[in-house]
Enzyme design. Structure first.
Site, PDB file in Angstrom:
ATOM      1  N   CYS A  74       0.839  -1.191   0.000  1.00  0.00           N
ATOM      2  CA  CYS A  74       0.000   0.000   0.000  1.00  0.00           C
ATOM      3  C   CYS A  74       0.884   1.256   0.000  1.00  0.00           C
ATOM      4  CB  CYS A  74      -0.901  -0.001   1.226  1.00  0.00           C
ATOM      5  SG  CYS A  74       0.017  -0.216   2.757  1.00  0.00           S
ATOM      6  N   CYS A 105       2.998   1.797   3.058  1.00  0.00           N
ATOM      7  CA  CYS A 105       4.129   0.873   3.168  1.00  0.00           C
ATOM      8  C   CYS A 105       5.319   1.419   2.390  1.00  0.00           C
ATOM      9  CB  CYS A 105       3.740  -0.503   2.625  1.00  0.00           C
ATOM     10  SG  CYS A 105       2.196  -1.133   3.273  1.00  0.00           S
TER      11      CYS A 105
END
Lengths: 315, 75
Positions: free
Chosen positions: B10, B13
């Protein structure tokens, strides 16, 4: 107070006529923007502080001791306070099932968590008032509980991807944050979220202001009013691709309500925006086989549509 | 020293991974930085919200992004 500020800026400083379309639209735009951003900053921060007491690991522990029904209710309630992002849906889902949380209870959480989120609530409160925001929370929780119980009853455990059941989950150490850490986390979360949604809010309020100023009264009454039986399903279908843009969508919807869109249709649309999303479906297909994925979306869609009809009939 | 960034890919991240790399570079520390994206490895650490930061096998935090300044203090 804010109204005075908006009136002053539009009519006194810029010298626009209060009766003019441009004046009305701009006044509305300034008032709403300032109000919504104040609400967003304050409440997101508060929610983030509260959330620091409910990490998903703790929610998992609470839910693993709960049985059906009561478990569904607790899961739906915890969905409000446990931070959730669809990108963590897979580890969360596996962690829940592995620790013994029933499948139906897990779904109650997965439905309530994105639907009853603070941004949608603030926007509804700011644009429609606290009554509509409360109705949204209440019906959102009921949908999460009922849909979770329904999915639990269907006994669809075999439609969870096989590897999920074999997964070994390590013991997650949960450290209790200190107060400065909670506040720092809340500050970072608030700034991060505001940074992400502010363009949508501005564009949404801008379009809403335009509709307020330029679209004739009762323009939508014929198509989106309570007498059109197709308005609710159509609103739900339109809501799916608008995933996670509650911030931008609500101001537009508010303006449409003023032009004759019925309240039940509005609620169904909002719930479709927050609860049903294609990216989430793709992410969940990593852990759910097709029949369960389809059932999940089907049950939630039916529930949201029923809520739409119900509130069109009584509000 | 080994730092692992856990996350399924994501946006947050990626941000955390970049912050870790920047912190390591700026500090000039001898640290191995790795990105862990497969679910079984993430679950092994008992992490339920991503991104998470693991230093030498211990979960430092999960479910948020840390600034490179904050990460530097752990190096």
């Amino acid at each position: 107070m804010l109204k005075i500020l908006a009136d002053y800026l539009t009519y006194d400083l810029l010298g626009l006529n209060p009766a003019s379309r441009l004046g009305g639209a701009l006044d509305f735009f300034i008032y709403d923007t300032v109000k919504i951003f104040l609400l967003l900053a304050g409440i997101i921060f508060l929610v983030a502080v509260i959330r620091s007491w409910f990490p998903p690991e703790k929610t998992k522990q609470i839910l693993s001791h709960k049985t059906r029904y009561l478990g569904n209710v607790v899961a739906a309630l915890l969905g409000i306070v446990t931070p959730f992002c669809s990108c963590s849906a897979v580890p969360l889902f596996i962690g829940f099932l592995e620790s013994g949380v029933p499948l139906g209870v897990t779904f109650s959480f997965l439905i309530s968590s994105p639907m009853v989120n603070e941004v949608a609530l603030i926007m509804l409160w700011g644009m429609f008032g606290w009554r509509i925001a409360l109705i949204y929370i209440g019906t959102g929780l009921i949908i999460a509980v009922v849909a979770g119980i329904a999915i639990g009853r269907l006994k669809m455990e075999r439609y969870v991807q096989d590897y999920v059941w074999e997964m070994r989950v390590g013991k997650g150490e949960v450290t209790t944050p200190t107060w400065p850490e909670r506040l720092l986390y809340a500050k970072e979360y608030t700034l991060g979220l505001l940074k992400k949604i502010w363009p949508y809010v501005l564009v949404g309020i801008g379009i809403g202001a335009f509709i307020h100023g330029y679209v004739p009264q009762d323009f939508l009454a014929k198509w989106a009013g309570r007498d059109n039986p197709f308005a609710v399903p159509l609103a739900v279908a339109l809501g799916v691709p608008l995933y996670s843009n509650a911030a931008g969508v609500i101001p537009i919807v508010q303006a449409l309500t003023a032009k004759g869109m019925a309240m039940g249709t509005v609620l169904a649309f909002m719930m479709a925006v927050t609860a049903l999303s294609l990216p989430e479906a793709v992410i969940l297909s990593n852990v759910l086989k097709k029949p369960l994925l389809v059932t999940f979306f089907g049950v939630v869609t039916v529930a949201i549509t029923m809520v739409g009809y119900l509130f069109n009939a009584i509000l | 020293m080994k730092i692992e960034v856990l996350g399924t890919g994501c946006a947050n991240c990626k941000t955390l991974y970049e912050n870790v790399k920047r912190a390591v570079e700026e500090k000039g520390a001898d640290v191995e930085v790795a990105k862990v994206e497969d679910i079984p490895s993430i679950m092994k650490y008992g992490v339920m919200s991503t991104p998470a930061l693991v230093i030498d096998g211990t979960v430092k935090f999960s479910g948020r992004v840390a600034s490179s300044a904050e990460i530097k203090e752990w190096l």
